[in-house]
Design a protein around this motif. Structure first.
Motif, short mmCIF file in Angstrom:
data_model
loop_
_atom_site.label_atom_id
_atom_site.label_comp_id
_atom_site.label_asym_id
_atom_site.label_seq_id
_atom_site.Cartn_x
_atom_site.Cartn_y
_atom_site.Cartn_z
N PHE A 69 -1.36 -12.19 -10.63
CA PHE A 69 -2.77 -11.82 -10.56
C PHE A 69 -3.37 -11.95 -9.16
CE2 PHE A 69 -2.27 -12.13 -15.04
CZ PHE A 69 -3.30 -11.42 -15.62
N SER A 70 -2.67 -12.56 -8.22
CA SER A 70 -3.25 -12.75 -6.88
C SER A 70 -2.14 -12.76 -5.84
CB SER A 70 -4.03 -14.06 -6.80
OG SER A 70 -3.15 -15.18 -6.79
N PRO A 71 -2.47 -12.36 -4.60
CA PRO A 71 -1.48 -12.41 -3.53
C PRO A 71 -0.93 -13.82 -3.30
CG PRO A 71 -3.32 -11.03 -2.88
CD PRO A 71 -3.73 -11.70 -4.16
N ARG A 72 -1.78 -14.82 -3.39
CA ARG A 72 -1.29 -16.17 -3.13
C ARG A 72 -0.34 -16.65 -4.22
NH1 ARG A 72 -4.46 -21.88 -2.19
NH2 ARG A 72 -2.66 -22.94 -1.28
N THR A 73 -0.62 -16.28 -5.47
CA THR A 73 0.30 -16.60 -6.55
C THR A 73 1.66 -15.97 -6.31
OG1 THR A 73 -1.45 -16.88 -8.19
CG2 THR A 73 0.71 -16.30 -9.02
N ALA A 74 1.64 -14.71 -5.88
CA ALA A 74 2.90 -14.01 -5.59
C ALA A 74 3.64 -14.69 -4.44
CB ALA A 74 2.61 -12.55 -5.26
N GLU A 75 2.94 -15.04 -3.40
CA GLU A 75 3.56 -15.73 -2.27
C GLU A 75 4.22 -17.03 -2.71
OE1 GLU A 75 0.66 -16.44 0.72
OE2 GLU A 75 0.53 -14.36 1.36
N ARG A 122 12.13 -3.88 -11.80
CA ARG A 122 11.04 -2.92 -11.68
C ARG A 122 9.81 -3.67 -11.19
NH1 ARG A 122 8.75 1.09 -16.50
NH2 ARG A 122 7.06 2.05 -15.28
N ILE A 123 9.00 -3.02 -10.36
CA ILE A 123 7.75 -3.62 -9.93
C ILE A 123 6.64 -2.60 -10.19
CG2 ILE A 123 8.09 -2.90 -7.52
CD1 ILE A 123 6.69 -5.59 -6.76
N ALA A 124 5.63 -3.03 -10.91
CA ALA A 124 4.57 -2.11 -11.33
C ALA A 124 3.21 -2.69 -10.97
CB ALA A 124 4.66 -1.86 -12.84
N VAL A 125 2.24 -1.80 -10.74
CA VAL A 125 0.88 -2.20 -10.36
C VAL A 125 -0.10 -1.65 -11.39
CG1 VAL A 125 -0.91 -2.07 -8.60
CG2 VAL A 125 1.50 -2.22 -7.92
N ALA A 126 -1.03 -2.49 -11.82
CA ALA A 126 -2.04 -2.06 -12.78
C ALA A 126 -2.88 -0.93 -12.20
CB ALA A 126 -2.94 -3.24 -13.15
N ALA A 127 -3.26 0.01 -13.06
CA ALA A 127 -4.07 1.15 -12.61
C ALA A 127 -5.44 0.69 -12.13
CB ALA A 127 -4.22 2.16 -13.75
N GLN A 128 -5.97 -0.36 -12.74
CA GLN A 128 -7.23 -0.97 -12.34
C GLN A 128 -7.00 -2.48 -12.22
OE1 GLN A 128 -9.99 0.77 -11.60
NE2 GLN A 128 -9.01 2.70 -12.16
N PRO A 129 -7.72 -3.15 -11.31
CA PRO A 129 -7.49 -4.59 -11.12
C PRO A 129 -8.17 -5.43 -12.21
CG PRO A 129 -9.15 -3.84 -9.57
CD PRO A 129 -8.65 -2.61 -10.30
N ALA A 183 -2.03 -5.18 -3.13
CA ALA A 183 -1.92 -6.35 -2.25
C ALA A 183 -1.00 -7.41 -2.84
CB ALA A 183 -3.31 -6.94 -1.99
N VAL A 184 -1.03 -7.56 -4.16
CA VAL A 184 -0.13 -8.50 -4.82
C VAL A 184 1.31 -8.00 -4.71
CG1 VAL A 184 0.46 -9.58 -7.01
CG2 VAL A 184 -1.94 -9.25 -6.40
N LYS A 185 1.52 -6.72 -4.94
CA LYS A 185 2.85 -6.12 -4.86
C LYS A 185 3.47 -6.34 -3.47
CE LYS A 185 5.28 -1.69 -5.14
NZ LYS A 185 5.14 -0.23 -5.37
N ASP A 186 2.65 -6.21 -2.43
CA ASP A 186 3.15 -6.36 -1.06
C ASP A 186 3.78 -7.73 -0.84
OD1 ASP A 186 2.27 -3.83 -0.49
OD2 ASP A 186 0.45 -4.47 0.54
N GLY A 191 -13.55 -4.82 -10.62
CA GLY A 191 -12.43 -4.46 -9.76
C GLY A 191 -12.04 -5.55 -8.80
N ASP A 192 -11.97 -5.20 -7.51
CA ASP A 192 -11.54 -6.14 -6.49
C ASP A 192 -12.67 -6.42 -5.51
OD1 ASP A 192 -11.66 -3.84 -4.94
OD2 ASP A 192 -9.48 -3.61 -4.80
N ILE A 193 -12.33 -7.05 -4.39
CA ILE A 193 -13.37 -7.48 -3.46
C ILE A 193 -14.08 -6.28 -2.80
CG2 ILE A 193 -11.85 -7.69 -1.45
CD1 ILE A 193 -13.45 -10.32 -0.83
N ASP A 194 -13.39 -5.17 -2.64
CA ASP A 194 -14.03 -3.98 -2.09
C ASP A 194 -15.05 -3.43 -3.08
OD1 ASP A 194 -12.62 -3.74 0.45
OD2 ASP A 194 -10.86 -3.27 -0.75
#
Length: 243
Positions: free
Chosen positions: A178-184, A222-229, A210-213, A102-105
């Motif tokens: 795949f990452s917030p920084r890539t999106a930024e 359209r903007i979609a988020v994976a069900a699992q990271p 977090a990437v979507k944000d 998953g993610d860092i959490d």
């Protein structure tokens, strides 16, 4: 002609993704938003200091690649953020590898489950900028994360002309993030090239909320988020988004 998907991952992480996209019947174009650099250790540091370390934690496959450049040890147990990173660690020769899937959490939860807080520090080879602070997440539980910068991720400064043209003329159906920084980085370059309006014909497929944000300032088809990271979950979301 199939749907065209833009891959924004660094070249170091794109091999398996490109194959998976092609197997699904997509046409693939690439514009890496980050370039990964693996600098040498400082002159006064002949190697990595792993004295007393109970495990190594990898928050990316590039962390594995950075570690093995400087250290021959493969005996320490590995805590990996996801399955792709875990696979990279196993391929590098680590025998005991656990994936948080998953993610860092999720990674922090895995560490708390698998490792004792009083068992010694946990070594974290990382980039200078990371998506989260693992040390802060675990500090209240008594864990010590020994984080060392072993690689750098440099943001792209422009989009390739062919990608600009493809976006501007609705020839690209979806972009993977795949990452917030890539999106930024992508948002900054879209604004730099003044092609914000073109995103209304494009679907953005994100690994996490977090990437979507980071993409919220652009108007997407359209903007979609994976069900699992995970990559597989992101690709499933891609299939659903652009049918």
């Amino acid at each position: 002609m199939g749907k065209t998907v833009l891959n924004t991952r660094p070249e170091t992480d794109s091999g398996d993704l490109a194959i998976a996209l092609q197997q699904r019947g997509y046409d693939v174009c690439c514009a890496p938003m980050l370039t990964i650099d693996f600098p040498a250790l400082p002159d006064d540091q002949p190697g990595l200091n792993l004295d007393g370390v109970q495990a190594v934690v990898f928050t990316s496959a590039n962390g594995v690649r950075a570690f093995i450049r400087h250290c021959p040890r493969r005996d320490l147990p590995v805590m990996a953020v996801g399955d792709a990173t875990a696979t990279t660690a196993r391929e590098a020769g680590f025998a005991t590898v656990f994936s948080a899937g998953g993610d860092i959490d999720d990674l922090a939860a895995l560490i708390a489950q698998r490792l004792p807080a009083n068992g010694g520090p946990i070594y974290h080879p990382a980039a200078r900028k990371t998506a989260g602070d693992l040390g802060t997440l675990l500090a209240s539980k008594g864990y010590v994360i020994d984080r060392q910068t072993l690689y750098e991720a440099h943001a792209a400064t422009s989009l390739p002309p062919a990608i600009i043209d493809g976006l501007a003329h609705a020839a690209i159906d979806a972009v993977l993030f795949f990452s917030p920084r890539t999106a930024e980085s992508f948002v900054k370059l879209v604004e730099h090239h003044n092609i914000q309006g073109a995103m209304t014909t494009v679907s953005a497929i994100c690994l996490s909320p977090a990437v979507k944000d980071r993409l919220a300032s652009l108007k997407w088809r359209r903007i979609a988020v994976a069900a699992q990271p995970t990559q597989e979950s992101l690709l499933s979301e891609l299939d659903n988004a652009i049918v």
